[in-house]
Design a protein around this motif. Structure first.
Motif, PDB file in Angstrom:
ATOM      1  N   LEU A 182       0.720  -1.263   0.260  1.00  0.00           N
ATOM      2  CA  LEU A 182      -0.224   0.031   0.088  1.00  0.00           C
ATOM      3  C   LEU A 182       0.919   1.283  -0.002  1.00  0.00           C
ATOM      4  N   ALA A 183       1.886   1.303   1.000  1.00  0.00           N
ATOM      5  CA  ALA A 183       2.821   2.393   0.772  1.00  0.00           C
ATOM      6  C   ALA A 183       3.226   2.420  -0.597  1.00  0.00           C
ATOM      7  N   ARG A 241       2.317   1.755  -3.509  1.00  0.00           N
ATOM      8  CA  ARG A 241       1.374   2.227  -4.409  1.00  0.00           C
ATOM      9  C   ARG A 241       0.836   3.878  -4.260  1.00  0.00           C
ATOM     10  N   ARG A 242       0.930   4.133  -2.957  1.00  0.00           N
ATOM     11  CA  ARG A 242       0.899   5.489  -2.644  1.00  0.00           C
ATOM     12  C   ARG A 242       2.069   6.444  -3.155  1.00  0.00           C
ATOM     13  N   ALA A 265       1.460   6.733  -6.721  1.00  0.00           N
ATOM     14  CA  ALA A 265       0.481   7.763  -7.420  1.00  0.00           C
ATOM     15  C   ALA A 265       0.948   9.148  -7.083  1.00  0.00           C
ATOM     16  N   ALA A 266       1.508   9.394  -6.208  1.00  0.00           N
ATOM     17  CA  ALA A 266       2.115  10.815  -5.695  1.00  0.00           C
ATOM     18  C   ALA A 266       3.006  11.179  -7.123  1.00  0.00           C
TER      19      ALA A 266
END
Length: 460
Positions: free
Chosen positions: A22-23, A25-26, A29-30
């Motif tokens: 999850l980290a 993927r974030r 995205a950023a």
């Protein structure tokens, strides 16, 4: 229980790996949003605002300013709406005014009657003042003579009716018998039994409605009291109008708005001249009708010729309807007293005099100043009769004649001096949104209002 620690360890390892993914993927995205997480947002967009659409998105046209709602409505509808609500206001005002007049009907009719009498007597006051009499003495002499003459005429009519009442009753009985014999011998095939049945039905109707007749008699007493009250109000109003009419008119002008005062000041004397001409002409025409029809009735030996002449004179003040009613009354009296032939001769006399009145006397005596269309006369008499009875029918035609004069003058005055007619159109019917260009400006009005009329022409 020995496998429990191993199962919990595997569950914790899975949760750790899920958190790492999850980290990651974030972070990706950023990085896709602005290159890297430390770069500033593009120019023209503040942080935290909605991002711009991608380049491949279709172009969206800019929002066009909406037009004014008044310009979106057709011009004719705008004018109709503006005129409609004003007509509603006028109709509501007229309805309230009629209700108020109905509440004080006796006072209004007395004052209007005083105006008519003043229009008839005021020229006499003006002549006496030109001879050197003071205003108060001229007013007193004219009013006393006028009211004495009217009282003598009323007394003479009552005296003639009472003096001929017994003889009239005998002649009515003889006339009814003669009419019965004429019906029996006529080609209408009327039998004596049918005549007796009609007489019996009339007698039964009178006997059945005795209470209604008695109550009508009691109401007649109330009517007499109201008539006496109206006569007193008319006399007092006439005296003050004859004596102080000029100052009353000047005070009335102060109630008119300043911008409309010159037009009203010019319309007043013209309205008064119209009313004076109408009253004088009507009196002369009614007097001629009464004299000629009265002489015809007298030479045909019909009883009550003088009272019938006075009734014809009074009913002549009600246009159209009055002539029919008074002529029918004379024919009926001749029928029940002298027979069918005499009644036909009286009818011929009445029709001949009325034709002379309609085609010669009224156009010659009244003139064009008070000429009103016959349709307007009929509608005015009907509306006046429905509103205020006989009094309303009497004052309806002079009111229409005066209104016609005032409206015609104000229309001509407004076309010549439009600055006095109020502000320019605005709102939904403003000149700026009109389909045609505004008219060119007209010349300015004079610095001073029209010259004041002479004392003899001022409304009293």
């Amino acid at each position: 229980m020995s496998n429990m620690p191993g199962w919990l360890g595997r569950l914790g390892a899975r949760l750790t790996r899920m958190e790492e993914r999850l980290a990651q993927r974030r972070a990706e995205a950023a990085g896709n949003g602005n290159g890297n997480g430390d770069e500033e947002p593009p120019a023209g967009r503040q942080p935290g605002t909605v991002p711009l659409p991608p380049s491949y998105a279709p172009a969206v046209p800019a929002v066009v300013d909406r037009p004014d709602p008044a310009s979106a409505v057709p011009w004719g509808m705008r004018v109709a709406a503006e005129a409609g609500w004003r007509l509603l206001v006028l109709a509501g005002t007229l309805w309230v005014l009629m209700k108020a007049i109905s509440a004080v009907q006796l006072v209004v009719l007395a004052f209007v009657a005083a105006l008519l009498i003043t229009a008839l007597l005021q020229p006499t006051v003006a002549r006496l003042r030109r001879l050197g009499l003071p205003r108060g003495l001229a007013t007193a002499v004219t009013a006393i003579l006028g009211f004495v003459i009217m009282g003598l005429v009323g007394w003479f009519v009552v005296w003639q009716v009472l003096d001929n009442l017994d003889n009239l009753a005998d002649r009515v009985k003889d006339g009814i018998e003669e009419l019965k014999r004429w019906l029996l011998d006529s080609p209408f095939h009327v039998t004596e039994q049918q005549i007796n049945d009609i007489a019996k039905n009339l007698s039964d109707t009178i006997g059945t409605n005795t209470e209604e007749i008695t109550s009508a008699g009691l109401q007649g007493v109330t009517v007499m009291v109201e008539v006496l009250t109206g006569i007193l109000l008319t006399m007092f109003s006439t005296l003050f109008l004859l004596y102080d009419g000029k100052r009353i008119w000047q005070w009335t002008l102060k109630l008119v708005p300043a911008h409309a005062r010159p037009g009203v000041a010019g319309a007043g004397p013209r309205a008064w001249r119209t009313l004076t001409a109408y009253v004088r002409g009507t009196v002369v025409v009614a007097l001629i009708d009464a004299i000629f029809i009265g002489l015809g009735v007298y030479f045909l030996d019909v009883p009550l010729a003088v009272p019938l002449g006075v009734f014809i004179f009074l009913f002549s003040f009600i246009p159209l309807v009055g002539a029919v009613v008074s002529g029918a009354l004379a024919v009926v009296v001749a029928l029940v007293t002298q027979g069918v032939f005499t009644a036909l001769m009286v009818l011929v006399v009445v029709l001949a005099v009325q034709q002379l009145e309609g085609h010669v006397l009224q156009p010659f005596i009244l003139g064009r100043a008070v000429r009103v269309h016959p349709l307007a006369v009929v509608l005015a008499v009907a509306a006046g009769g429905l509103t205020a009875g006989i009094g309303g029918a009497v004052v309806a035609v002079p009111l229409v004649a005066v209104t016609n004069t005032v409206v015609g003058y104000l229309r001509a005055y407004g076309q010549r001096y439009p600055v006095h007619m109020g502000p320019a159109p605005h709102g939904a019917t403003a000149i700026e949104v009109a389909p045609s260009a505004p008219p060119p400006p007209l010349p300015s009005p004079p610095a001073s209002p029209p010259a004041s009329p002479s004392e003899g022409d001022e409304p009293k």
